[in-house]
Design an enzyme around this catalytic site. Structure first.
Site, PDB file in Angstrom:
ATOM      1  N   SER A   6      -2.968  -3.328  -1.090  1.00  0.00           N
ATOM      2  CA  SER A   6      -2.528  -3.905  -0.311  1.00  0.00           C
ATOM      3  C   SER A   6      -2.679  -5.332   0.340  1.00  0.00           C
ATOM      4  CB  SER A   6      -1.664  -3.349   1.106  1.00  0.00           C
ATOM      5  OG  SER A   6      -0.339  -3.593   1.429  1.00  0.00           O
ATOM      6  N   ALA A   7      -1.500  -7.083   0.017  1.00  0.00           N
ATOM      7  CA  ALA A   7      -2.229  -7.874   0.205  1.00  0.00           C
ATOM      8  C   ALA A   7      -2.397  -8.537   1.590  1.00  0.00           C
ATOM      9  CB  ALA A   7      -1.164  -8.753  -0.878  1.00  0.00           C
ATOM     10  N   HIS A   8      -1.547  -8.286   2.144  1.00  0.00           N
ATOM     11  CA  HIS A   8      -1.427  -8.223   3.851  1.00  0.00           C
ATOM     12  C   HIS A   8      -2.882  -7.799   3.901  1.00  0.00           C
ATOM     13  CE1 HIS A   8       0.248  -4.836   6.240  1.00  0.00           C
ATOM     14  NE2 HIS A   8      -0.084  -4.218   5.079  1.00  0.00           N
ATOM     15  N   GLY A  63       0.724  -1.232   0.014  1.00  0.00           N
ATOM     16  CA  GLY A  63      -0.024   0.457   0.175  1.00  0.00           C
ATOM     17  C   GLY A  63       0.953   1.564   0.483  1.00  0.00           C
ATOM     18  N   ASN A  86      -8.479   4.028   7.878  1.00  0.00           N
ATOM     19  CA  ASN A  86      -7.684   3.099   8.446  1.00  0.00           C
ATOM     20  C   ASN A  86      -8.290   2.654  10.178  1.00  0.00           C
ATOM     21  OD1 ASN A  86      -5.814   5.114   7.297  1.00  0.00           O
ATOM     22  ND2 ASN A  86      -5.262   4.168   9.387  1.00  0.00           N
ATOM     23  N   CYS A 104       0.932   2.202  12.464  1.00  0.00           N
ATOM     24  CA  CYS A 104       1.522   2.062  11.868  1.00  0.00           C
ATOM     25  C   CYS A 104       2.137   3.795  12.852  1.00  0.00           C
ATOM     26  CB  CYS A 104       1.382   3.432  10.865  1.00  0.00           C
ATOM     27  SG  CYS A 104       1.142   1.885   9.682  1.00  0.00           S
TER      28      CYS A 104
HETATM   29  N1  PLP Z   1      -3.238   3.718   4.044  1.00  0.00           N
HETATM   30  C1  PLP Z   1      -3.554   2.368   4.374  1.00  0.00           C
HETATM   31  C2  PLP Z   1      -5.512   2.951   4.022  1.00  0.00           C
HETATM   32  C3  PLP Z   1      -3.609   1.010   5.001  1.00  0.00           C
HETATM   33  O1  PLP Z   1      -4.357   1.393   6.034  1.00  0.00           O
HETATM   34  C4  PLP Z   1      -1.895   1.356   5.611  1.00  0.00           C
HETATM   35  C5  PLP Z   1      -1.374   0.173   6.081  1.00  0.00           C
HETATM   36  O2  PLP Z   1      -2.240   0.079   7.573  1.00  0.00           O
HETATM   37  C6  PLP Z   1      -1.244   1.060   4.518  1.00  0.00           C
HETATM   38  C7  PLP Z   1      -2.027   2.260   3.287  1.00  0.00           C
HETATM   39  C8  PLP Z   1       0.180   0.692   3.748  1.00  0.00           C
HETATM   40  O3  PLP Z   1      -0.140  -0.371   3.225  1.00  0.00           O
HETATM   41  P1  PLP Z   1       1.057  -1.150   3.660  1.00  0.00           P
HETATM   42  O4  PLP Z   1       0.735  -1.832   5.071  1.00  0.00           O
HETATM   43  O5  PLP Z   1       1.453  -2.175   2.627  1.00  0.00           O
HETATM   44  O6  PLP Z   1       2.595  -0.656   3.547  1.00  0.00           O
END
Ligand code: PLP
Length: 375
Positions: free
Chosen positions: A199-201, A72, A151, A324
């Site tokens: 994003s796959a995970h 992502g 998120n 994060c």
């Molecule tokens: N965007 C959103 C809304 C997310 O929730 C996240 C991860 O928490 C990301 C981007 C980042 O994705 P990735 O962990 O695959 O880099």
């Protein structure tokens, strides 16, 4: 040690066995480089094409509109910088104040390079409405980026309407759909978006792999140079196993979307009903249009970190905000953006239920919360 109860599916999800099984051959015997012309590379090459077709079919795209990435964060960075930096007139970008940092930080890079960016404040319920958007968009806007679903609070944005408004004003439209893909039904052509990140995970696939949908005909700068992979736009040997696992996981989730949604919504209602009848004082953040399983709960005069650690002692994984920034104790930018009162914001936790959760899990979460707030 008590049984693990994983209720942090917005941070990451458990990989499905179908994804793992699909990946295995490409982690062992089928290790050929997909770019090589000999027959040993035929299977990896075909696997990439099949994965592209599978993913495209799941989101209503054409296969050549799917570009594999490392996840992502990369997809968001590429969409924002790759499109904005092509605009030599340095026209403006509009985004929201409660985007993930994978969008906000590239926007700060745009600003440092002289590209103006404005940040829309969502409503207190956590929505960017077209009324809000109209105050920011004008004919000078080159790019708009609004997340599909938040998120931390899970609210789903009116992407189709926002996209129509953006296009009417001549702006491109990107959506960070990292939390939504594989969890809600979406079709890129119906939405009308120009770019979409996934994003796959987050949908029971492997970590470190994702994709960016780029509408046919849209020009964007290459993410990396040095090879012909991904139509010359993202050089680097492909993560074949990861991509294959991602496609298998997405198809698996999309095939069972209704069933998963029903199950998760039922668990979510059970937890809310139990909390409501317990007399524990709390509020639930975000309006009613939200992703299944998302519960952003604020307990007045409590401390989110302490709740997290108390639940951890019972083997329960939840989050205080987005994963994060879970190391920081300050109020997250999302809770600030929805203007949540400090006394509630500090006591906020995010519970994100997934398809593997059970009624027993929800009862255990409730019991653990009761122990904290009833003593
Ligand atoms: N965007 C959103 C809304 C997310 O929730 C996240 C991860 O928490 C990301 C981007 C980042 O994705 P990735 O962990 O695959 O880099």
């Amino acid at each position: 040690m008590s049984r693990l109860i994983y209720a942090d599916n917005a941070a990451t999800t458990q990989m499905d066995s179908v994804a793992f099984e699909a990946m295995k051959p490409f982690l062992t015997g089928e290790y050929g480089n997909a770019s090589q012309p000999y027959s040993f590379s035929r299977r990896p090459k075909k696997a990439l094409q099949d994965a592209r077709e599978t993913i495209a079919a799941c989101i209503g795209a054409a296969p050549e509109e799917i570009f594999f990435t490392s996840g992502g964060t990369e997809s968001d960075n590429w969409a924002i910088k790759g499109s904005a930096f092509l605009n030599t007139r340095k026209q403006a970008t509009v985004t929201s104040a409660f985007e993930h940092h994978a969008v906000l930080h590239p926007c700060e890079v745009l600003e440092r390079n002289g590209y103006p960016v404005s940040y829309m404040w969502p409503s207190r319920e956590g929505y960017i409405t077209t009324e809000i958007f109209r105050k920011y968009i004008n004919s000078q806007t080159y790019l708009t980026s609004v997340m599909f679903a938040n998120n931390e609070i899970g609210t789903i944005q009116p992407i189709k309407e926002l996209c129509t408004t953006a296009h009417r004003n001549g702006s491109l439209f990107h959506t960070d759909a990292v939390q939504a893909v594989g969890h809600v039904s979406l079709d890129v052509h119906d939405l009308g978006v120009d770019m979409l990140s996934a994003s796959a995970h987050k949908f029971n696939g492997p970590k470190g792999v994702g994709f960016l949908y780029i509408r046919n005909g849209l020009r964007i700068q290459p993410y990396s140079d040095g090879g012909a992979q991904e139509a010359g736009l993202r050089a680097g040997t492909e993560n074949v196993a990861g991509i294959v696992g991602m496609a298998a996981a997405l198809k698996n989730n999309c095939d069972a979307l209704e069933e998963n949604t029903r199950h998760i919504r039922r668990l979510e209602s059970k937890l809310v009903d139990m909390l409501d009848s317990s007399g524990i004082k709390y509020i639930r953040n975000g309006g009613a249009i939200r992703l299944p399983g998302f519960l952003s709960l604020s307990f007045p005069n409590a401390d989110g970190e302490t709740i997290l650690h108390r639940l951890d002692l019972s083997g329960i994984c939840i989050s205080t905000g987005s994963a994060c920034n879970s190391k920081r104790t300050e109020i997250s930018h999302v809770l600030q953006a929805i203007r949540l009162e400090d006394s509630y914001a500090k006591g906020t936790v995010r519970i994100s239920l997934g398809k593997a959760n059970t009624e027993v899990d929800v009862e255990a979460i409730f019991k653990a919360l009761t122990k904290i707030f009833r003593t």
